[in-house]
Design a protein around this motif. Structure first.
Motif, PDB file in Angstrom:
ATOM      1  N   ALA A  64     -46.435  -0.833  -7.900  1.00 25.46           N
ATOM      2  CA  ALA A  64     -45.433  -2.008  -7.867  1.00 25.46           C
ATOM      3  C   ALA A  64     -44.727  -2.227  -9.189  1.00 25.46           C
ATOM      4  O   ALA A  64     -43.435  -2.465  -8.963  1.00 25.46           O
ATOM      5  CB  ALA A  64     -46.239  -3.443  -7.507  1.00 25.46           C
ATOM      6  N   LEU A  65     -45.293  -2.064 -10.297  1.00 27.42           N
ATOM      7  CA  LEU A  65     -44.538  -2.330 -11.435  1.00 27.42           C
ATOM      8  C   LEU A  65     -43.728  -1.149 -11.977  1.00 27.42           C
ATOM      9  O   LEU A  65     -42.460  -1.322 -12.231  1.00 27.42           O
ATOM     10  CB  LEU A  65     -45.364  -2.270 -12.810  1.00 27.42           C
ATOM     11  N   GLU A  67     -42.271   0.450  -9.377  1.00 28.56           N
ATOM     12  CA  GLU A  67     -41.449   0.415  -8.473  1.00 28.56           C
ATOM     13  C   GLU A  67     -40.373  -0.639  -8.981  1.00 28.56           C
ATOM     14  O   GLU A  67     -38.943  -0.349  -8.689  1.00 28.56           O
ATOM     15  CB  GLU A  67     -41.873  -0.030  -6.989  1.00 28.56           C
ATOM     16  N   GLN A  68     -40.676  -1.512  -9.478  1.00 33.72           N
ATOM     17  CA  GLN A  68     -40.042  -2.731  -9.864  1.00 33.72           C
ATOM     18  C   GLN A  68     -38.986  -2.037 -10.991  1.00 33.72           C
ATOM     19  O   GLN A  68     -37.631  -2.279 -10.892  1.00 33.72           O
ATOM     20  CB  GLN A  68     -41.007  -3.994 -10.423  1.00 33.72           C
ATOM     21  N   GLU A  69     -39.637  -1.511 -11.827  1.00 32.81           N
ATOM     22  CA  GLU A  69     -38.732  -0.878 -12.927  1.00 32.81           C
ATOM     23  C   GLU A  69     -37.836   0.155 -12.476  1.00 32.81           C
ATOM     24  O   GLU A  69     -36.681   0.231 -12.925  1.00 32.81           O
ATOM     25  CB  GLU A  69     -39.560  -0.071 -13.996  1.00 32.81           C
ATOM     26  N   MET A  71     -36.307  -0.015  -9.475  1.00 31.74           N
ATOM     27  CA  MET A  71     -35.522  -1.011  -8.659  1.00 31.74           C
ATOM     28  C   MET A  71     -34.486  -1.455  -9.867  1.00 31.74           C
ATOM     29  O   MET A  71     -33.226  -1.381  -9.646  1.00 31.74           O
ATOM     30  CB  MET A  71     -35.863  -1.896  -7.917  1.00 31.74           C
ATOM     31  N   GLU A  72     -34.937  -2.017 -11.114  1.00 32.57           N
ATOM     32  CA  GLU A  72     -34.040  -2.405 -12.078  1.00 32.57           C
ATOM     33  C   GLU A  72     -33.088  -1.557 -12.605  1.00 32.57           C
ATOM     34  O   GLU A  72     -32.074  -1.884 -13.018  1.00 32.57           O
ATOM     35  CB  GLU A  72     -34.927  -3.142 -13.069  1.00 32.57           C
TER      36      GLU A  72
END
Length: 157
Positions: A64-65, A67-69, A71-72
Motif C-alpha cells: 500500500a505504501l 502504491e501510495q508513492e 500515486m503521488e
C-alpha cells in the motif's frame, strides 16, 4: 532419550502449567492442569495464526505504501503535464494569427502525430463519427403479433 523428547515437546508447556497450578492452587489440580494444557495448545495455535496475519498485514502495508508513492508520483507528473499543457495553450496562436490556425483545426484531416510535436504521439488517422438514430420511447404495441412477413406488408415505405 525419553527425557530429551519430553523436554523438547512438553518442557515449556508443563513448566508454565505447573507454575500456574502452584500459583492458583485449585481444588482439583490435575483437571486444572489438563484444561490449562488444552487451552495452552489453542493459545499457541492462535498465536501462530496471529503471527502469520501480522506478516501478511505488513506485506500488504508495504504494498500500500508503494502504491501510495506511485500515486503521488503520478499526480505530480499529471500536474507537470497540466502545467506544460497550460504553457502550450498560451503558445497556440489566436484568431489574429490566422495563417497558423488552419494547421491546428480539428477538421484538418491531419493525424495527431502531425499536429503534435511530442515524442511518441500516436500516428492514427482521423475517424468520422456518425450520429446513430435514437430509439423512440414509445412502446412498440402497434406492431402486429403475426410473423415478420405480415409486418413487411404493413410497413410504410
Amino acid at each position: 532419550m525419553e527425557s530429551t523428547y519430553l523436554q523438547k515437546c512438553l518442557g515449556t508447556c508443563l513448566t508454565q502449567g505447573l507454575a500456574e497450578v502452584a500459583r492458583i492452587r485449585p481444588v482439583d489440580p490435575v483437571e486444572y492442569l489438563a484444561l490449562w494444557i488444552y487451552k495452552y495448545k489453542e493459545n499457541v495455535t492462535m498465536e501462530q495464526l496471529r503471527q502469520k496475519e501480522m506478516a501478511n498485514l505488513e506485506c500488504e502495508r508495504e504494498l500500500a505504501l508503494i502504491e501510495q508513492e506511485m500515486m503521488e508520483r503520478l499526480k505530480a507528473e499529471e500536474l507537470l503535464i497540466q502545467q506544460e499543457m497550460g504553457m502550450n495553450i498560451e503558445n497556440i496562436p489566436t484568431s489574429e494569427d490566422s495563417s497558423h490556425s488552419e494547421d491546428i483545426t480539428p477538421d484538418s484531416g491531419k493525424t495527431l502525430a502531425e499536429i503534435s510535436d511530442r515524442y511518441g504521439a500516436p500516428n492514427l488517422s482521423r475517424v468520422e463519427e456518425l450520429d446513430e438514430p435514437m430509439l423512440s420511447d414509445t412502446p412498440l404495441s402497434w406492431l402486429p403479433s403475426e410473423d415478420c412477413a405480415s409486418f413487411r406488408e404493413h410497413k410504410p415505405v
